[in-house]
Write an enzyme that holds these catalytic residues in place. Structure first.
Site, PDB file in Angstrom:
ATOM      1  N   PRO A 258       0.842  -1.199   0.000  1.00 28.56           N
ATOM      2  CG  PRO A 258       0.002  -1.059   2.173  1.00 28.56           C
ATOM      3  CD  PRO A 258       0.781  -1.943   1.262  1.00 28.56           C
ATOM      4  CG  LEU A 259       3.343   1.670  -2.830  1.00 31.13           C
ATOM      5  CD1 LEU A 259       3.567   1.387  -4.309  1.00 31.13           C
ATOM      6  CD2 LEU A 259       4.663   1.774  -2.102  1.00 31.13           C
ATOM      7  CB  THR A 260       1.111   7.261   1.107  1.00 33.35           C
ATOM      8  OG1 THR A 260       0.907   6.398   2.217  1.00 33.35           O
ATOM      9  CG2 THR A 260       0.319   8.526   1.311  1.00 33.35           C
ATOM     10  CB  CYS A 343       3.004   5.098   8.768  1.00 32.09           C
ATOM     11  SG  CYS A 343       3.105   6.727   8.026  1.00 32.09           S
ATOM     12  CG  ASN A 444       8.328  -4.030   2.149  1.00 33.87           C
ATOM     13  OD1 ASN A 444       8.041  -3.056   2.820  1.00 33.87           O
ATOM     14  ND2 ASN A 444       8.596  -3.941   0.862  1.00 33.87           N
ATOM     15  N   GLY A 445      11.440  -5.000   1.302  1.00 36.22           N
ATOM     16  CA  GLY A 445      12.627  -4.155   1.326  1.00 36.22           C
ATOM     17  C   GLY A 445      13.631  -4.474   0.245  1.00 36.22           C
ATOM     18  CG  ASP A 446      16.735  -2.788   0.062  1.00 36.71           C
ATOM     19  OD1 ASP A 446      16.150  -1.694   0.006  1.00 36.71           O
ATOM     20  OD2 ASP A 446      17.624  -3.029   0.898  1.00 36.71           O
ATOM     21  CB  ALA A 467       7.311  -0.866  -1.322  1.00 40.15           C
ATOM     22  NE  ARG A 468      12.347   2.404  -1.348  1.00 38.39           N
ATOM     23  CZ  ARG A 468      13.666   2.378  -1.199  1.00 38.39           C
ATOM     24  NH1 ARG A 468      14.400   3.354  -1.678  1.00 38.39           N
ATOM     25  NH2 ARG A 468      14.262   1.389  -0.566  1.00 38.39           N
TER      26      ARG A 468
END
Length: 597
Positions: A258-260, A343, A444-446, A467-468
């Site tokens: 979920p990306l703001t 967050c 989650n991450g990288d 995510a990113r």
């Protein structure tokens, strides 16, 4: 020079593609100048009449001042901008038979001819909404209106397409429900019953205890002392037990985080096309939802293509979170509900929400158990390693959350202090995944390549959250599923952006306001897309998410343009898809080029 930039030089083919900052921007500026000259007349001797090309401001101009990376603190808080002096009344746009409810007091225009005289020029003679659904609800205000407007300025319909098209978006806010919420007339019996047990100091039973005890019986078979008031209803008899709740098989799925701001519905549609299995709405504040705020409820919308969809809630109190969970359980269609306890932003953290929940274990427990008591769908939680960088607390929390009855835990391998800098700690994620068993834990991450995903799967995680990585390259889901690197062309990337703008026009509208809203979200996304380095330019793959790319020339002008980190160049890309920006248009991205070493 910058050590990270030097490191990335190893990856790029030095002789062919590397360049300097000055040459890079000079090349883009010359392309713009050439393009504007061609569009003007095609005759180089004739003056074009256009104003002189602006000098491109280079990053070196501001080197004297130390750059602040990360959050864009100087970003002004402004109200949504209106790009039309006079707007047409909705009663005229929708061609209602009845007169405008407000009569002479209405602040909108009622004369279509007068409106058309001031309306901005159409962007194209084809309307995506009309071509897809057989009609366009924006009528003459649509920026593609010539595709579906008669000479008498009436909105046309393609009846065959209208019959075939169905509602593609769910979870809309009902007007009557909004009225009850605003007048505080909505009732939450399940939440009230739970909160009474908390106020009396009773320890709420976990899911596991309720599973064993069943409905109305203790573990030793004796009747439980349940107090009842009033007549017995079907709801009392047919009480849904946790073991009978809808179950979701999360294991080995690719989960779009979920990306703001950027994780909006059009972007999720793009990611679904490329293979995302699970999608989740942007973080929604529970207090705003309980107040019936239209903008907050918009974050809960679900597209028909999202077959496994959840919503993420942010809150810091058991009463509001439990009531909000009951509200959503009764009024929207979701497969799971997620609690945001990861967050890092100050606004959320300082009032005890987001990462703040990780340090308020008692409140966190009450929130989880309260929400679980009123939900018919699984409850999931997203956390970070902790608050301080060198003080991880997730492993302690995970052992407790197993008892509280969560269905899935997602762990971002960084602390709040780290935000998005430095590498995610996958060793710690691996340790936590073993502690979480049998509850599935996602890491989650990288994750920016299928190699990163393969390494992540070597740990004990049940699945991966992206995510990113999805913002930088949304086709990452395809790469992971097919175990390959996709050397995607600039033309294919532009087609992805074109699809996004079409989805945006469908979601936010094809009138001037909708077009400019679509543009602003496109520009926010472009602030991440520019970090991608094409695979064909790399000497050694894969690209790492936290390494700053050096300046390089693409294999064509568009590839170079897409690599620019200047807002002006992002605006140029948006103009290729959505036409020229209005005169009073301005844009400042929410995020600067952060997350680099």
């Amino acid at each position: 020079g910058n050590s990270a930039s030097w490191l990335m030089c190893v990856y790029l083919r030095l002789t062919r593609f590397l360049t300097t900052k000055e040459k890079f921007h000079e090349f883009l500026a010359s392309g713009r100048l050439r393009q504007s000259t061609d569009e003007a007349d095609g005759d180089s001797e004739e003056p074009s009449g256009e104003p002189e090309q602006k000098r491109v401001r280079l990053d070196s101009d501001g080197d004297k001042k130390k750059k602040k990376r990360g959050q864009n603190k100087s970003r002004p808080h402004v109200k949504p901008q209106s790009y039309e002096d006079r707007r047409l009344c909705p009663s005229i746009v929708q061609e209602r038979d009845t007169k405008c409810f407000y009569g002479e007091k209405c602040r909108f225009l009622h004369d279509v001819s007068e409106y058309m005289s001031t309306k901005a020029a159409d962007l194209s003679d084809q309307c995506y909404l009309f071509n897809s659904f057989g009609w366009c609800q924006y009528g003459v205000t649509c920026r593609f209106a010539k595709a579906h407007t008669s000479p008498e300025l009436k909105n046309l319909r393609n009846q065959d397409l209208c019959r075939r098209s169905t509602d593609t978006v769910r979870n809309l806010l009902d007007k009557e429900l909004q009225r009850r919420l605003r007048k505080k007339q909505e009732r939450f019996p399940g939440a009230e019953a739970y909160l009474k047990t908390v106020s009396r100091g009773e320890k709420p039973a976990s899911n596991q205890e309720e599973n064993l005890s069943g409905a109305g019986h203790t573990q030793d078979g004796a009747d439980a002392p349940v107090k009842t008031v009033g007549p017995i209803t079907d709801t009392d008899i047919i009480k849904l037990r946790p073991c009978e709740k809808k179950q979701v098989d999360f294991r080995d799925k690719l989960y779009l985080a979920p990306l703001t701001t950027c994780g909006n519905l059009p972007f999720r549609r793009v990611c679904k096309r490329f293979g995302a299995d699970i999608t989740c709405g942007e973080m929604a504040m529970c207090t705003n939802l309980l107040q019936g705020q239209t903008s907050e409820w918009a974050l809960l919308k679900r597209h028909a293509s999202e077959d496994l969809f959840g919503v993420q809630l942010e809150g810091c109190f058991p009463d509001t979170m439990t009531r909000c969970a009951e509200l959503l359980n009764q009024n929207i269609d979701v497969d799971f509900v997620d609690i945001n306890s990861g967050c890092p932003i100050d606004l959320v953290y300082k009032k005890g929400g987001g990462c703040g929940l990780m340090t308020r274990t008692s409140k966190f427990e009450q929130i989880v158990k309260g929400m679980n008591s009123v939900l018919d769908v699984p409850l999931t939680v997203k956390i970070r390693t902790g608050v301080q960088q060198n003080c991880s607390i997730a492993h302690k929390l995970i052992t407790e959350m197993k008892k509280w009855g969560v269905s899935l835990i997602t762990l971002h391998g960084r602390s709040r202090e780290q935000r998005y800098t430095k590498s995610a700690d996958w060793e710690y994620i691996d340790t936590c995944s073993k502690l979480a068993t049998p509850v599935p834990l996602f890491g989650n991450g990288d994750i920016l390549s299928y190699e990163d995903a393969m390494k992540a799967r070597e740990t004990g995680v049940s699945g991966i959250m992206v995510a990113r990585g999805a913002l930088i390259k949304p086709w990452l889901f395809t790469e992971i599923k097919e175990n390959r690197h996709w050397d995607i062309s600039s033309g294919e990337r532009l087609d992805i952006l074109r699809d996004f703008t079409n989805y945006g026009l469908e979601h936010w509208g094809s009138d001037t306001q909708g077009v400019e809203k679509t543009r602003s979200f496109l520009l926010e996304w472009l602030s991440f897309l520019c970090r991608y380095i094409p695979v064909g330019l790399l000497e050694r793959v894969p690209q790492k998410i936290n390494e700053r790319p050096p300046f390089y020339m693409g294999r064509d002008y568009m590839e170079s343009l897409m690599a620019s980190q200047h807002v002006d160049d992002w605006i140029q890309i948006s103009e290729m898809l959505l036409g020229p920006v209005p005169k009073n248009f301005s844009f400042l991205p929410k995020h600067k080029a952060n997350a680099y070493k």
